[in-house]
Scaffold this motif. Structure first.
Motif, PDB file in Angstrom:
ATOM      1  N   ARG A   1       0.825  -1.204   0.000  1.00  0.00           N
ATOM      2  CA  ARG A   1       0.000   0.000   0.000  1.00  0.00           C
ATOM      3  C   ARG A   1       0.864   1.259   0.000  1.00  0.00           C
ATOM      4  NH1 ARG A   1      -4.588   2.794  -1.132  1.00  0.00           N
ATOM      5  NH2 ARG A   1      -2.943   3.075  -2.627  1.00  0.00           N
ATOM      6  N   PHE A   2       2.043   1.160   0.623  1.00  0.00           N
ATOM      7  CA  PHE A   2       2.886   2.338   0.821  1.00  0.00           C
ATOM      8  C   PHE A   2       4.228   2.166   0.119  1.00  0.00           C
ATOM      9  CE2 PHE A   2       0.071   1.963   4.514  1.00  0.00           C
ATOM     10  CZ  PHE A   2      -0.598   3.172   4.413  1.00  0.00           C
ATOM     11  N   PRO A   3       4.864   3.284  -0.241  1.00  0.00           N
ATOM     12  CA  PRO A   3       6.197   3.209  -0.824  1.00  0.00           C
ATOM     13  C   PRO A   3       7.250   3.060   0.263  1.00  0.00           C
ATOM     14  CG  PRO A   3       5.511   5.489  -0.730  1.00  0.00           C
ATOM     15  CD  PRO A   3       4.354   4.673  -0.201  1.00  0.00           C
ATOM     16  N   THR A   4       8.449   2.694  -0.149  1.00  0.00           N
ATOM     17  CA  THR A   4       9.554   2.551   0.803  1.00  0.00           C
ATOM     18  C   THR A   4      10.244   3.881   1.075  1.00  0.00           C
ATOM     19  OG1 THR A   4      11.100   2.068  -0.979  1.00  0.00           O
ATOM     20  CG2 THR A   4       9.989   0.195   0.051  1.00  0.00           C
ATOM     21  N   THR A   5       9.819   4.927   0.383  1.00  0.00           N
ATOM     22  CA  THR A   5      10.535   6.198   0.418  1.00  0.00           C
ATOM     23  C   THR A   5       9.941   7.227   1.362  1.00  0.00           C
ATOM     24  OG1 THR A   5       9.304   6.686  -1.617  1.00  0.00           O
ATOM     25  CG2 THR A   5      11.600   6.011  -1.852  1.00  0.00           C
ATOM     26  N   GLY A   6       8.914   6.846   2.128  1.00  0.00           N
ATOM     27  CA  GLY A   6       8.458   7.703   3.207  1.00  0.00           C
ATOM     28  C   GLY A   6       7.230   8.548   2.947  1.00  0.00           C
ATOM     29  N   GLU A   7       6.709   8.545   1.703  1.00  0.00           N
ATOM     30  CA  GLU A   7       5.546   9.394   1.430  1.00  0.00           C
ATOM     31  C   GLU A   7       4.290   8.962   2.184  1.00  0.00           C
ATOM     32  OE1 GLU A   7       7.605   8.119  -0.732  1.00  0.00           O
ATOM     33  OE2 GLU A   7       7.879   9.352  -2.536  1.00  0.00           O
ATOM     34  N   GLY A   8       4.323   7.765   2.757  1.00  0.00           N
ATOM     35  CA  GLY A   8       3.171   7.292   3.523  1.00  0.00           C
ATOM     36  C   GLY A   8       3.031   7.940   4.877  1.00  0.00           C
TER      37      GLY A   8
ATOM     38  N   VAL B   1       6.365 -25.245   6.119  1.00  0.00           N
ATOM     39  CA  VAL B   1       6.104 -24.650   4.817  1.00  0.00           C
ATOM     40  C   VAL B   1       7.333 -24.837   3.939  1.00  0.00           C
ATOM     41  CG1 VAL B   1       4.458 -22.908   5.650  1.00  0.00           C
ATOM     42  CG2 VAL B   1       6.916 -22.394   5.661  1.00  0.00           C
ATOM     43  N   SER B   2       7.176 -24.515   2.675  1.00  0.00           N
ATOM     44  CA  SER B   2       8.315 -24.609   1.759  1.00  0.00           C
ATOM     45  C   SER B   2       8.729 -23.216   1.312  1.00  0.00           C
ATOM     46  CB  SER B   2       7.946 -25.472   0.553  1.00  0.00           C
ATOM     47  OG  SER B   2       6.855 -24.901  -0.145  1.00  0.00           O
ATOM     48  N   LEU B   3       9.875 -23.133   0.674  1.00  0.00           N
ATOM     49  CA  LEU B   3      10.339 -21.859   0.127  1.00  0.00           C
ATOM     50  C   LEU B   3       9.362 -21.377  -0.936  1.00  0.00           C
ATOM     51  CD1 LEU B   3      14.108 -22.752  -0.346  1.00  0.00           C
ATOM     52  CD2 LEU B   3      13.092 -21.489   1.557  1.00  0.00           C
ATOM     53  N   TRP B   4       9.273 -20.057  -1.071  1.00  0.00           N
ATOM     54  CA  TRP B   4       8.367 -19.512  -2.090  1.00  0.00           C
ATOM     55  C   TRP B   4       8.907 -18.192  -2.618  1.00  0.00           C
ATOM     56  CZ3 TRP B   4       4.843 -21.446  -5.057  1.00  0.00           C
ATOM     57  CH2 TRP B   4       4.026 -20.593  -5.804  1.00  0.00           C
ATOM     58  N   GLN B   5       8.867 -18.063  -3.928  1.00  0.00           N
ATOM     59  CA  GLN B   5       9.288 -16.824  -4.576  1.00  0.00           C
ATOM     60  C   GLN B   5       8.108 -16.233  -5.342  1.00  0.00           C
ATOM     61  OE1 GLN B   5      12.436 -14.906  -4.745  1.00  0.00           O
ATOM     62  NE2 GLN B   5      10.669 -13.631  -5.267  1.00  0.00           N
ATOM     63  N   PRO B   6       7.511 -15.136  -4.856  1.00  0.00           N
ATOM     64  CA  PRO B   6       6.484 -14.470  -5.661  1.00  0.00           C
ATOM     65  C   PRO B   6       7.067 -14.026  -6.996  1.00  0.00           C
ATOM     66  CG  PRO B   6       6.530 -13.626  -3.409  1.00  0.00           C
ATOM     67  CD  PRO B   6       7.756 -14.461  -3.579  1.00  0.00           C
ATOM     68  N   LYS B   7       6.196 -13.930  -7.982  1.00  0.00           N
ATOM     69  CA  LYS B   7       6.670 -13.534  -9.313  1.00  0.00           C
ATOM     70  C   LYS B   7       6.952 -12.042  -9.394  1.00  0.00           C
ATOM     71  CE  LYS B   7       6.272 -17.595 -11.289  1.00  0.00           C
ATOM     72  NZ  LYS B   7       7.468 -18.341 -11.733  1.00  0.00           N
ATOM     73  N   ARG B   8       6.140 -11.236  -8.705  1.00  0.00           N
ATOM     74  CA  ARG B   8       6.292  -9.790  -8.839  1.00  0.00           C
ATOM     75  C   ARG B   8       5.911  -9.091  -7.536  1.00  0.00           C
ATOM     76  NH1 ARG B   8       3.481 -11.051 -13.770  1.00  0.00           N
ATOM     77  NH2 ARG B   8       5.033 -11.155 -15.447  1.00  0.00           N
ATOM     78  N   LEU B   9       6.474  -7.888  -7.408  1.00  0.00           N
ATOM     79  CA  LEU B   9       6.161  -7.004  -6.280  1.00  0.00           C
ATOM     80  C   LEU B   9       5.815  -5.629  -6.840  1.00  0.00           C
ATOM     81  CD1 LEU B   9       6.188  -6.217  -3.227  1.00  0.00           C
ATOM     82  CD2 LEU B   9       8.645  -5.801  -3.487  1.00  0.00           C
ATOM     83  N   PHE B  10       4.654  -5.099  -6.418  1.00  0.00           N
ATOM     84  CA  PHE B  10       4.193  -3.799  -6.889  1.00  0.00           C
ATOM     85  C   PHE B  10       3.917  -2.875  -5.707  1.00  0.00           C
ATOM     86  CE2 PHE B  10       2.958  -6.695 -10.276  1.00  0.00           C
ATOM     87  CZ  PHE B  10       3.259  -5.987 -11.434  1.00  0.00           C
ATOM     88  N   TRP B  11       4.023  -1.567  -5.994  1.00  0.00           N
ATOM     89  CA  TRP B  11       3.494  -0.545  -5.091  1.00  0.00           C
ATOM     90  C   TRP B  11       2.222   0.017  -5.709  1.00  0.00           C
ATOM     91  CZ3 TRP B  11       4.895   5.182  -5.626  1.00  0.00           C
ATOM     92  CH2 TRP B  11       4.086   5.955  -4.761  1.00  0.00           C
ATOM     93  N   ASN B  12       1.125  -0.037  -4.950  1.00  0.00           N
ATOM     94  CA  ASN B  12      -0.153   0.549  -5.364  1.00  0.00           C
ATOM     95  C   ASN B  12      -0.111   2.047  -5.072  1.00  0.00           C
ATOM     96  OD1 ASN B  12      -3.624  -0.041  -4.264  1.00  0.00           O
ATOM     97  ND2 ASN B  12      -2.831   1.204  -5.914  1.00  0.00           N
ATOM     98  N   ARG B  13       0.148   2.847  -6.110  1.00  0.00           N
ATOM     99  CA  ARG B  13       0.254   4.296  -5.919  1.00  0.00           C
ATOM    100  C   ARG B  13      -1.013   4.846  -5.275  1.00  0.00           C
ATOM    101  NH1 ARG B  13       4.244   7.236  -8.308  1.00  0.00           N
ATOM    102  NH2 ARG B  13       5.639   6.105  -9.719  1.00  0.00           N
ATOM    103  N   PHE B  14      -0.825   5.931  -4.513  1.00  0.00           N
ATOM    104  CA  PHE B  14      -1.951   6.543  -3.826  1.00  0.00           C
ATOM    105  C   PHE B  14      -2.935   7.110  -4.848  1.00  0.00           C
ATOM    106  CE2 PHE B  14       1.605   7.573  -0.708  1.00  0.00           C
ATOM    107  CZ  PHE B  14       1.393   6.416   0.018  1.00  0.00           C
ATOM    108  N   SER B  15      -4.199   6.741  -4.727  1.00  0.00           N
ATOM    109  CA  SER B  15      -5.214   7.227  -5.667  1.00  0.00           C
ATOM    110  C   SER B  15      -5.656   8.638  -5.335  1.00  0.00           C
ATOM    111  CB  SER B  15      -6.423   6.286  -5.658  1.00  0.00           C
ATOM    112  OG  SER B  15      -6.984   6.206  -4.362  1.00  0.00           O
ATOM    113  N   TRP B  16      -5.338   9.122  -4.115  1.00  0.00           N
ATOM    114  CA  TRP B  16      -5.756  10.484  -3.757  1.00  0.00           C
ATOM    115  C   TRP B  16      -4.795  11.539  -4.326  1.00  0.00           C
ATOM    116  CZ3 TRP B  16      -4.372   6.892   0.055  1.00  0.00           C
ATOM    117  CH2 TRP B  16      -3.119   7.074   0.652  1.00  0.00           C
ATOM    118  N   GLN B  17      -3.708  11.075  -4.927  1.00  0.00           N
ATOM    119  CA  GLN B  17      -2.807  12.007  -5.599  1.00  0.00           C
ATOM    120  C   GLN B  17      -3.196  12.077  -7.078  1.00  0.00           C
ATOM    121  OE1 GLN B  17       0.981  10.185  -4.776  1.00  0.00           O
ATOM    122  NE2 GLN B  17       1.342  11.475  -2.985  1.00  0.00           N
TER     123      GLN B  17
END
Length: 834
Positions: free
Chosen positions: A156-163, A195-211
């Protein structure tokens, strides 16, 4: 033989995940569930708190694309505020957990957590990760990924602090780190037992829709774009409409949302994984073909979906049951072991629920009461109705704790209920029904959970599962349902709540904190309630060294389950200032000793909860002086300040809307407005002028903090002169305090305030400080988090006419219930101001 059969069924039953406990499906929902059976894609949305999730996105993933969708929240929201009542901390976390589960029931997704504790607002991810324990919470995120096996991870949030909030940014940072760590055998190898090891295929950031974002903005040129306002004709709603209902479950936060209609474009920035141009799941096989042997199941469920008749859904049963047989065959393969591949269990749950819906099958389980004690026995009524012509035979009804279970062996004729009763007999050492994360005290930043298999779960597995098995000529279907208590409310109709396993006797002190302003003895009352039958008990108080209670112990007698009794002890404190705890201990005739207090959480939008804590009250011996005797209190969003004022020695009257309208405040030495009163009490808008008149005529008005959202201020400025409420806060509870006016009455009268008054505070100094105050206001204190400029807007004082007005943003609603001695002296000075 029947006991052995029930034991076998209970070994198998957990994989079926209480399918019969699901709410009934209408034809549209059933058709959607049929389509979902043929989709094997998974998405996990990651954020920090309850109400952080993008409910429209979660609804779109689960109902448009039909993916298995989960929301992983770092915390349960324990550190937030509560607009419904006075629950705070871990109790608020229980409420917000249930609100998230209610939201997931609306949008059809799943809910998970880490052990991170919401310790309050954090200004940096560094602080958040230090307090949580970086490795502990990273392990939990990795665990959830390995168990859930998402193809796509979304933050939901970016890693860069805008949240903004440090928790927000930390949640994204942990998701990024866990994206690769979940596939690393050197990371948390102890998890690989389950459990076993798992690698998701992709990682996304859902940009804020209020911007506001323009489609041709180069910033989003490479983003995946999704219209979350898409309309689902089968459900008759857009995902933004479903999202509003889902989000509106966060009632303790005042997050009721309006339904939005029309196109709502969201943008998704890829952070890691295989590149995707136009679709989150681009190139990912989400059919049964992704796993060896799955094609046959896929063909059968597709046939059932294609041939579905909404007027006669039971026509689909023969094909659905063949699909069930194929799933059983797949389940025998090592490649489909739940440790390696969770899909067999997931699709069993989904398919069993579809079979239940197609057959119109109702399984109602209701205990005769809502509680039972360890070693106790309780009857459970079971009613099964098959509303189809399919010839199911009711084979067995049982439980691991059945006394005994029952072999029924009756055909379930269309719409003819079969009713029976089984008795449940619990072992003497059966565990109480307590949220698993509250079973042991937490650290400052995380809950302590030793059972790896519980970590991540939103709630406890049901304490007492009931197993119902149906047969036809070829197979056995096992439905597992939780034992609940059902009753009819005159207004709300049929209601259910969990069947709880409870202590034989609970003991609740009359107050959370007992303040002793001098060495005079004070009564301390314990309210006891029996959850067993007729019994005797002995009650005593365990006190700190130097404190005394009379009598030393007291006998009580209960004639029946549910009876209450009260015992009052006279407690004499030490002569010197000190703190400690009074713990009520109840001894039963068997010699068993209990020290449990009960908190009932009961709001209409969530299931009722019983929470057990230590039967303790904090004892505070502090030389607290006061002026005046009578206070009118305007409750806002909910707090425990009135009880604290009573402990100081005031008579406190809670003011109703009618009292506010009359404006007859002259009989009070002071009036106090509770937290967010100028947000949560609409009548304050009209009462404000009368309150100002009260001050002008010589009264003292103390207004505690208000906020700007989610509820706006009811007046422009809740004082006689202008000031602005901000969202600024001081989050470090031991942040240094600078005294700006050492001789000010608020620091001298009637209690002399020293630096010791600001020691031992909890969670935060204050919140929603003021700024741009009129010069007529005095500012007395200043404080700031490390690295910030000092904030003097935490407390304003002015004389207005003959009286005194005070606005205070310090977190009294946390400090006083926590028994902070200095907070009592400071607050006594506020209400004593003249």
């Amino acid at each position: 033989m029947l006991r052995r059969l029930i034991a076998l069924l209970l070994i198998l039953a957990p994989t079926l995940a209480y399918a019969a406990a699901q709410p009934p499906m209408d034809a549209a929902q059933l058709q959607l569930a049929l389509k979902k059976l043929n989709v094997l894609g998974t998405a996990l949305y990651v954020a920090a708190h309850p109400d952080d999730e993008n409910t429209a996105m979660i609804s779109w993933l689960g109902n448009e694309r039909l993916y298995r969708t989960g929301y992983l929240a770092m915390t349960r929201g324990d550190g937030g505020q509560n607009l419904l009542g006075d629950e705070k901390g871990e109790l608020l976390g229980v409420i917000r957990t249930q609100e998230l589960l209610a939201a997931r029931r609306v949008d059809g997704s799943e809910q998970y957590f880490t052990r991170a504790l919401d310790f309050g607002y954090s200004k940096s991810p560094k602080e958040s990760l230090e307090i949580w324990g970086h490795d502990t919470i990273l392990a939990d995120v990795v665990w959830n990924i390995r168990r859930f096996q998402p193809d796509v991870l979304i933050t939901r949030f970016p890693t860069t602090g805008e949240g903004g909030h440090g928790h927000h940014t930390a949640s994204a940072m942990l998701a990024v780190e866990a994206f690769s760590a979940a596939a690393d055998p050197t990371k948390f190898p102890e998890q690989l037992k389950y459990v076993s090891l798992w690698q998701p295929k992709r990682l996304f950031w859902n940009r804020f829709s209020w911007q506001p974002i323009k489609p041709d903005d180069p910033l989003v040129a490479n983003d995946v774009k999704i219209d979350l306002g898409t309309f689902n004709p089968l459900l008759g709603r857009a995902y933004s409409e479903i999202a509003a209902e889902s989000r509106s479950q966060h009632k303790s936060q005042g997050f009721g949302a309006a339904e939005r209609r029309g196109s709502i474009i969201n943008y998704f920035t890829q952070l890691a994984g295989d590149p995707a141009k136009s679709d989150l799941f681009e190139g990912i096989d989400t059919s049964w073909s992704r796993y060896k042997g799955g094609e046959r199941v896929g063909k059968l469920v597709q046939q059932a979906s294609d041939e579905f008749d909404p007027k006669q859904p039971s026509k689909s049963l023969p094909v659905l049951l063949l699909a069930w047989d194929e799933l059983d065959r797949l389940g025998a393969s090592d490649a489909w072991s739940p440790r390696i591949n969770p899909w067999i269990d997931v699709k069993r749950r989904e398919l069993l629920n579809v079979i239940r819906g197609a057959a119109g099958l109702s399984i109602d389980v209701s205990a005769t009461e809502s509680s039972v004690v360890p070693g106790g026995e309780i009857p459970v009524n079971v009613t099964i109705v098959n509303r189809s012509d399919y010839p199911f035979v009711l084979s067995t009804i049982g439980s691991r704790y059945g006394n005994p279970s029952k072999g029924v062996g009756k055909t379930l004729t269309n719409n003819q209920p079969i009713k029976t009763e089984i008795k449940i007999k619990l072992p003497d050492d059966f565990a109480y029904s307590q949220p698993y994360w509250l079973a042991t005290p937490p650290s400052k930043g995380a809950y302590n959970v030793s059972d790896q298999t519980l970590i991540g779960l939103a709630d406890n597995p049901p304490s007492i599962p009931i197993v119902v098995s149906l047969q036809d000529n070829f197979r056995t279907l096992i439905f597992t349902v939780p034992a609940v208590y059902t009753w009819t409310d005159a207004v709300r109709g049929e209601q259910t709540r969990p069947l709880d396993v409870v202590p034989e006797v609970v003991a609740n002190p009359g107050a959370r904190v007992y303040l002793f302003p001098d060495a005079t003895p004070k009564p301390l009352t314990i309210t006891l309630q029996s959850f067993t039958g007729a019994t005797d008990a002995t009650v005593r108080l365990k006190l700190p060294d130097g404190w005394k209670a009379t009598p030393a112990s007291a006998p009580v007698k209960f004639a029946a389950k549910g009876d209450e009794a009260r015992v009052t002890f006279n407690v004499t404190p030490t002569a010197k200032e000190s703190t400690g705890s009074a713990i009520a201990e109840v001894e039963l005739p068997s010699g068993k000793k209990l020290s449990y207090a009960l908190t009932n959480i009961d709001y209409p939008h969530i299931p009722a909860q019983r929470i057990f804590g230590e039967a303790a009250a904090k004892l505070v011996r502090a030389d607290v002086k006061k002026v005046g005797s009578r206070i009118g209190y305007i409750m806002g969003a909910g707090d425990n300040i009135p009880e604290a004022l009573r402990q100081i020695g005031y008579e406190v009257n809670l003011l109703t809307d009618a009292d506010l309208e009359r404006g007859d405040f002259a009989k009070y030495d002071a009036v106090v407005a509770g937290v967010r009163a100028y947000n949560a009490r609409p009548r304050m808008k009209l009462a404000h002028a009368k309150l100002m008149q009260y001050v002008e005529n010589g009264g003292t008005l103390v207004v505690q903090y208000n906020s700007l959202n989610p509820q706006p201020l009811l007046v422009q400025s809740p004082g006689p002169y202008p000031f602005k409420v901000t969202d600024e806060r001081v989050t470090v509870e031991d942040a240094p305090i600078t005294i700006l006016k050492a001789t000010h009455p608020l620091l001298t009268t009637p209690n002399k305030i020293t630096p010791a008054a600001f020691e031992g505070w909890v969670q935060e100094r204050g919140l929603y400080f003021t700024k741009d105050a009129d010069p007529k206001y005095d500012t007395i204190l200043a404080t700031a988090d490390p690295g910030d400029e000092p904030k003097a807007g935490g407390e304003l004082y002015t004389r207005y006419g003959k009286g005194v007005f005070i606005y205070t943003s310090y977190a009294w609603f946390r400090q006083l219930p926590a028994g902070v001695p200095g907070a009592y002296k400071l607050f006594a000075n506020l209400v004593s101001a003249r």
